[in-house]
Motif scaffolding. Structure first.
Motif, short mmCIF file in Angstrom:
data_model
loop_
_atom_site.label_atom_id
_atom_site.label_comp_id
_atom_site.label_asym_id
_atom_site.label_seq_id
_atom_site.Cartn_x
_atom_site.Cartn_y
_atom_site.Cartn_z
N GLU A 243 0.81 -1.06 0.02
CA GLU A 243 -0.01 0.08 0.03
C GLU A 243 0.95 1.26 0.00
N ALA A 244 1.93 1.30 0.72
CA ALA A 244 2.76 2.38 0.95
C ALA A 244 3.30 2.67 -0.38
N ALA A 245 3.91 1.77 -0.95
CA ALA A 245 4.73 1.74 -2.25
C ALA A 245 3.50 2.05 -3.53
N GLY A 246 2.54 1.56 -3.42
CA GLY A 246 1.60 1.90 -4.23
C GLY A 246 1.06 3.30 -4.35
N ILE A 247 0.83 3.93 -3.12
CA ILE A 247 0.49 5.21 -3.18
C ILE A 247 1.78 6.34 -3.65
N GLY A 248 2.72 5.62 -3.38
CA GLY A 248 4.22 6.48 -3.72
C GLY A 248 4.34 6.54 -5.22
N PHE A 249 4.16 5.38 -5.91
CA PHE A 249 4.31 5.26 -7.55
C PHE A 249 3.18 6.15 -7.93
N PHE A 250 1.96 5.78 -7.53
CA PHE A 250 1.07 7.00 -8.03
C PHE A 250 1.29 8.30 -7.97
N MET A 251 1.78 8.92 -6.90
CA MET A 251 2.48 10.16 -6.82
C MET A 251 3.53 10.60 -7.61
N LEU A 252 4.20 9.71 -7.75
CA LEU A 252 5.46 9.81 -8.69
C LEU A 252 5.12 9.91 -9.97
N CYS A 253 4.13 9.05 -10.48
CA CYS A 253 3.61 9.18 -12.06
C CYS A 253 3.03 10.36 -12.14
N GLY A 254 2.09 10.88 -11.33
CA GLY A 254 1.25 11.79 -11.28
C GLY A 254 2.11 13.19 -11.47
N THR A 255 3.06 13.30 -10.88
CA THR A 255 4.09 14.56 -10.69
C THR A 255 4.86 14.40 -12.17
N LEU A 256 5.44 13.11 -12.74
CA LEU A 256 6.05 13.23 -13.84
C LEU A 256 5.22 13.64 -15.04
N LEU A 257 3.82 13.18 -15.09
CA LEU A 257 2.92 13.58 -16.19
C LEU A 257 2.70 14.81 -15.92
N THR A 258 2.56 15.39 -14.68
CA THR A 258 2.02 17.00 -14.75
C THR A 258 3.34 17.73 -15.25
N ILE A 259 4.24 17.50 -14.89
CA ILE A 259 5.65 18.16 -15.51
C ILE A 259 5.78 17.92 -16.93
N MET B 12 -2.61 8.68 -16.14
CA MET B 12 -2.89 8.38 -14.62
C MET B 12 -3.95 7.17 -14.65
N GLY B 13 -4.99 7.05 -15.72
CA GLY B 13 -5.58 5.95 -15.71
C GLY B 13 -5.01 4.60 -16.00
N LEU B 14 -3.95 4.65 -16.60
CA LEU B 14 -3.23 3.55 -17.05
C LEU B 14 -2.42 3.05 -15.51
N VAL B 15 -1.88 4.08 -15.00
CA VAL B 15 -1.17 4.20 -13.81
C VAL B 15 -2.14 3.20 -12.77
N LEU C 254 10.72 12.90 -1.05
CA LEU C 254 11.57 12.71 -2.04
C LEU C 254 11.41 13.36 -3.47
N LEU C 255 10.24 13.61 -3.94
CA LEU C 255 10.04 14.26 -5.12
C LEU C 255 10.51 15.79 -4.82
N LYS C 256 10.31 16.09 -3.79
CA LYS C 256 10.72 17.77 -3.43
C LYS C 256 12.32 17.78 -3.44
N LEU C 257 13.06 16.72 -2.77
CA LEU C 257 14.72 16.49 -2.95
C LEU C 257 15.01 16.37 -4.15
N THR C 258 14.34 15.52 -5.18
CA THR C 258 14.86 15.16 -6.26
C THR C 258 14.46 15.94 -7.47
N LEU C 259 13.53 16.51 -7.45
CA LEU C 259 12.87 17.02 -8.63
C LEU C 259 12.96 18.61 -8.59
N GLY C 260 13.22 19.11 -7.01
CA GLY C 260 13.48 20.53 -6.93
C GLY C 260 12.62 21.51 -7.70
N GLN C 261 13.09 22.28 -8.51
CA GLN C 261 12.67 23.43 -9.25
C GLN C 261 11.38 22.91 -10.02
#
Length: 273
Positions: free
Chosen positions: A21-37, A65-68, A121-128
């Motif tokens: 569950e923890a990994a799943g929501i983390g993956f969801f947020m990661l993909c959402g962020t990359l797609l939004t960027i 995100m539907g495919l995610v 993690l996203l704040k640390l790695t993707l920064g600006q």
């Protein structure tokens, strides 16, 4: 004390489900962020190609995100935990007696931990890129229509999502397609509803972004609306099916396997030995 004892026993037996569950929501947020960027950051080629086409850009994010969601539901980890990745979903299944109290609490703690950790993690790695106003840490806050409209929109989409989920899981032919139906709804919500409320559905996901951004405007409504709506959906389901049992709380659609957190004979499953 009884609850703490239950949680200790459940933690020893079911920790892989909580990790999923923890990994799943983390993956969801990661993909959402990359797609939004990809679709919203001004330096992105996709944004530049679709400049001025807000609806198409949102649709692009929605398809992704539907495919995610489909991947999360049908991968082995998702089939293990049920792929709730959302405290409101877990609470609704607990209300229906499909997951035990201790496991539901562990699920929610894992979902919150996964979202908070991924936000940092996203704040640390993707920064600006993560902080850019066009991405804004993936924060979900009320839009120009205000908190009342955002609350109503979140309530409606959450209720519909849970009703569709429950009806599909209860239908012999549709239960294996539940993940695809959720993915389709997510596509529609991101494309058409997100201008109203930023489209959360998920209190943990919203909290993870809010903490990363240190921005908490309207945070309460992204907890109250989804949880209240999904609990109401369980009442609707019970009214329609008059107490008929739901097979399980696994979104890939199946009967609960032995020694999992998912109940098959409410209110207690499995009996501790």
């Amino acid at each position: 004390m009884a609850l703490l004892s239950e949680m200790r026993r459940a933690g020893r037996r079911h920790w892989p489900h909580y990790a999923a569950e923890a990994a799943g929501i983390g993956f969801f947020m990661l993909c959402g962020t990359l797609l939004t960027i990809l679709f919203e950051h001004p330096e992105s080629p996709a944004y530049q190609a679709l400049a001025g086409q807000d609806l198409l850009r949102r649709a692009g994010i929605g398809v992704g995100m539907g495919l995610v969601i489909v991947v999360l539901v049908y991968n082995p980890w998702g089939k293990k935990s049920g792929a709730h990745i959302n405290p409101a979903v877990t609470l609704a299944f607990w209300q229906l007696g499909k997951i035990r109290r201790a496991d539901a609490l562990w699920y929610i703690l894992a979902q919150l931990a996964g979202a908070l950790l991924m936000g940092q993690l996203l704040k640390l790695t993707l920064g600006q890129y993560f902080a850019h106003p066009a991405v804004n840490y993936m924060v979900t806050e009320p839009k120009k229509h205000g908190q009342l409209v955002a609350f109503g929109a979140e309530f409606v989409i959450s209720f519909i999502l849970m009703v569709v989920m429950l009806l599909a899981l209860h239908h012999e032919r549709l239960k294996k397609s539940t993940g695809w139906l959720i993915g389709g709804l997510l596509l529609l919500y991101i494309t058409f509803e997100s201008p109203l409320s930023s489209m959360s559905l998920n209190p943990a996901r919203t909290l993870g972004s809010a903490v990363a951004a240190q921005s908490y405007t309207g945070l309460w409504l992204y907890w109250v609306a989804p949880i209240g709506a999904m609990l109401l959906a369980t009442v609707f389901f019970n009214k329609v099916y008059k107490g008929q049992d739901l097979a399980c709380a696994i979104l890939a659609g199946c009967a609960a396997a032995p020694n999992t957190p998912h109940a098959t004979e409410p209110p207690v499953y499995p009996q501790e030995r």
